[in-house]
Design an enzyme around this catalytic site. Structure first.
Site, short mmCIF file in Angstrom:
data_model
loop_
_atom_site.label_atom_id
_atom_site.label_comp_id
_atom_site.label_asym_id
_atom_site.label_seq_id
_atom_site.Cartn_x
_atom_site.Cartn_y
_atom_site.Cartn_z
N ASN A 188 0.83 -1.20 0.00
CA ASN A 188 0.00 0.00 0.00
C ASN A 188 0.87 1.25 0.00
O ASN A 188 1.94 1.29 0.61
CB ASN A 188 -1.00 0.00 1.18
CG ASN A 188 -0.36 -0.28 2.52
OD1 ASN A 188 0.63 -1.00 2.61
ND2 ASN A 188 -0.93 0.30 3.56
N GLU B 121 -2.82 -4.66 -3.47
CA GLU B 121 -3.28 -5.55 -4.54
C GLU B 121 -3.25 -4.86 -5.89
O GLU B 121 -2.85 -5.44 -6.91
CB GLU B 121 -4.72 -6.02 -4.26
CG GLU B 121 -4.89 -6.79 -2.96
CD GLU B 121 -5.28 -5.90 -1.79
OE1 GLU B 121 -4.69 -4.80 -1.63
OE2 GLU B 121 -6.18 -6.29 -1.03
ZN LIG Z 1 -7.91 -2.30 -1.76
#
Ligand SMILES: [Zn+2]
EC number: 3.5.4.5
Length: 142
Positions: free
Chosen positions: A52, A65
């Site tokens: 992230n 992701e």
């Molecule tokens: Zn997400």
């Protein structure tokens, strides 16, 4: 209901999990302090990492992701075997709604999603379970 299955070898799963867990170290999350690592395995056997990346303007940040899939897609990959997502919490966190939609673009309902908790234990689910009745590339008729 049948449990989700996957086609990964033991070696592939070990590599996928260790890479996703290690990818947490690259997270940029000064605001949430919530580290997420991800690793996607292509059908051709390559691994792409993500973590992230937050932003001072909170909604601008992106998830692990989408970074992992984006890295793979821009490297020319379109066919994927599995993804692993790792966090520091227990039970393991599952992909957010935006990531579910993003991943569904490149995956089938049987696509395996391995979710790792902070102790390295995983839960296995599928895209079909995470995002049933999804809207995808197959819905365009033109
Ligand atoms: Zn997400």
């Amino acid at each position: 209901m049948a449990s989700p299955t996957h086609q990964l070898s033991t070696r592939e799963l070990e590599a996928l999990s260790s890479k996703a867990i290690t990818a947490k170290d690259t997270a940029y999350c000064p605001y949430s302090k919530f580290r997420v690592g991800a690793c996607v395995l292509t059908q051709s056997g390559e691994y792409f990492l993500g973590a992230n990346v937050e932003n001072a303007s909170y909604p601008v940040g992106t998830c692990a992701e989408r970074v992992a899939f984006g890295n793979a897609v821009v490297a020319g990959h379109r066919d994927f075997k599995a993804i692993a997502v790792a966090t520091d919490i227990k039970p393991a966190a599952s992909p957010c709604g935006m990531c579910r939609q993003f991943m569904s673009e490149f995956t089938s309902p049987s696509f395996p999603v391995f979710m790792y908790d902070g102790e390295g234990n995983h839960t296995l689910t599928t895209m079909g379970k995470l995002l049933p009745h999804s809207f995808g590339p197959g819905d365009f008729t033109h």
